[in-house]
Design an enzyme around this catalytic site. Structure first.
Site, short mmCIF file in Angstrom:
data_model
loop_
_atom_site.label_atom_id
_atom_site.label_comp_id
_atom_site.label_asym_id
_atom_site.label_seq_id
_atom_site.Cartn_x
_atom_site.Cartn_y
_atom_site.Cartn_z
N HIS A 185 0.82 -1.22 0.00
CA HIS A 185 0.00 0.00 0.00
C HIS A 185 0.85 1.26 0.00
O HIS A 185 0.36 2.35 -0.31
CB HIS A 185 -0.94 0.00 1.21
N ARG A 186 2.13 1.16 0.33
CA ARG A 186 2.99 2.33 0.26
C ARG A 186 3.24 2.75 -1.18
O ARG A 186 3.49 3.93 -1.46
CB ARG A 186 4.34 2.03 0.94
#
Length: 461
Positions: free
Chosen positions: A434-435
């Site tokens: 998700h980064r």
């Protein structure tokens, strides 16, 4: 003057290796380029070539020795014209490798380990002490030796290779952000720091390493399981490396998952037609035989080109946007798995992908892959469809930002134009970091993959 033959570093993160076999014996003449030994790393067996000419005067580390540190002297070569016996007699005795740690050893007794190694080196005290030092209180910082690298008062853990690389590059090791176990600085962190990435500001607080679940002690094992009801199988280097990397992945990468169903009917028909049209050799064997997995690799590669913002790797210094789709493919092998990489798969033909995968799979099971053939990559594919698994989630393999988990193709009832029909469907799940890849971007990527799988002719354009 005798020439020391050292344990080579066969990859940037290697710290130890097993000396599997000597191909030369004492007294043999050696020429530059001769293969003299075989070294086992965690996932491959590599041949070691001699860099100098002479006579093998003394073998210091016998074959079969495990966990030999990089740069340790393993043999001595007498140069041309030298007295072989004198060269061998003057060879320093290598330190005996330490026995592997107990399977039930607690983390407090272990030294931090670098990625890709079966174990780390324990840092020795500067001088022996007659009385044991008092045990620090729980949570108190560890004492720091004089000259030890520190950051904001905290000791900086780094592999010997990383320290040497940082010193050669003139980089303060205390400012390098570590991505290894427990936040340890490893070789790739220094490489990143050379380009200006992954450096802490002088005032930045040290990053806390991921918490590692404690191993069971001997006492706990005996309390839980009756004696004689189990067998202890020591971990090999591969299993330790897999455990390290996946623990690092799940504890440092925020995963989320996207699942979608793909209709395989057109792909299966195209595959049958392509295989039937394959040219045959003089023995009547087809030049290639495509698998569904070959189409999956190709579709993922093209999907990353269509959604380039998802073809990335997260680093502290910035996002790496890859120009090519280098697809890692999980291959099962005795004791674990490995992910050989199809480079620039977006430009490779399906027959080329098929041939590469057959070659990789055969050499992976024989542990003959070279490090450059399984390190790096931009994403990975893990296919358990051949085992009848309908759907599952896969753990991201750093430095990738995604991994595609592929389930089995099976006939299912679907609704089409208001009618129930039977179609061959395959569920796939995309794990995303998700980064680097947000929900909408991940959905766009897996949607592009579905479009290509359901319309395979688009892979030929």
């Amino acid at each position: 003057m005798p020439i020391n033959i050292l344990m080579p570093a066969l990859s940037p993160t290697m710290e130890k290796g097993n000396l599997a076999k000597w191909l030369k014996k004492e007294g043999d003449k050696v020429k530059s380029g001769d293969v003299i030994a075989e070294i086992e790393t965690d996932k491959a067996t590599m041949e070691v070539e001699a860099a100098d000419e002479g006579t093998l005067a003394k073998i210091i580390v016998p074959e079969g020795t495990q966990d030999v540190p990089v740069n340790d002297v393993i043999a001595v070569l007498a140069a041309d014209g030298e007295d072989v016996k004198a060269a061998g007699a003057g060879a320093g005795k290598a330190e005996a490798p330490k026995p592997p740690a107990s399977s039930f050893e607690t983390p407090a007794a272990r030294a931090p380990q670098d990625e890709g190694s079966a174990g780390g080196k324990t840092e020795a005290p500067t001088k022996p002490t007659t009385n044991p030092a008092p045990r620090p209180e729980e949570g108190a910082p560890a004492p720091v030796s004089k000259g030890e690298a520190t950051h904001n008062g905290a000791r900086v853990f780094a592999s010997p290779l990383a320290r040497r690389m940082a010193k050669d590059a003139g980089i303060d090791i205390a400012r390098v952000t570590g991505t290894g176990p427990h936040g340890r600085v490893i070789a790739r962190d220094v490489e990143q720091a050379k380009s200006g990435g992954g450096l802490r500001s002088p005032a930045a607080a040290p990053a806390a390493g991921p918490a590692i679940a404690p191993a069971m002690s001997d006492q706990q094992i005996r309390a839980l399981y009756p004696e004689g009801s189990y067998e202890v199988v020591p971990h090999d280097g591969m299993r330790r490396t897999i455990a390290q990397r996946l623990t690092q992945s799940t504890q440092t990468i925020p995963h989320f998952y996207l699942t979608i169903d793909c209709n395989l009917d057109r792909l299966l028909a195209a595959r049958e037609d392509i295989n039937a049209a394959a040219p045959k050799d003089k023995d009547g064997k087809p030049a290639y035989k495509l698998s569904v997995n070959d189409f999956i690799i190709k579709a993922m590669a093209i999907a990353l080109q269509r959604v380039p913002d998802a073809n990335v790797s997260w680093t502290e210094g910035g996002m790496l946007k890859h120009k090519h789709s280098d697809i890692g493919v999980a291959v099962a092998m005795p004791g674990g798995l490995i992910t050989p990489i199809i480079r620039s798969a977006e430009t490779a033909s399906l027959s080329s992908i098929s041939a590469q995968m057959k070659d990789f799979a055969a050499r992976a099971r024989a542990r003959k892959l070279k490090p450059e053939e399984y390190q790096g990559g931009t994403t990975a594919v893990s296919n358990l469809g051949m085992f009848g698994i309908k759907d599952f989630t896969a753990v991201i393999n750093p430095p990738h930002a995604t991994i595609l988990a592929v389930g089995t193709g099976e006939q299912r009832p679907i609704v089409k134009d208001g009618k129930i029909e039977i179609a061959t469907m395959m569920s796939v799940t995309l794990s995303c970091d998700h980064r680097a890849v947000d929900g909408a971007l991940g959905a766009e990527l897996i949607g592009a993959f579905k479009t290509l799988i359901e319309n395979p002719v688009m892979m030929m354009v």
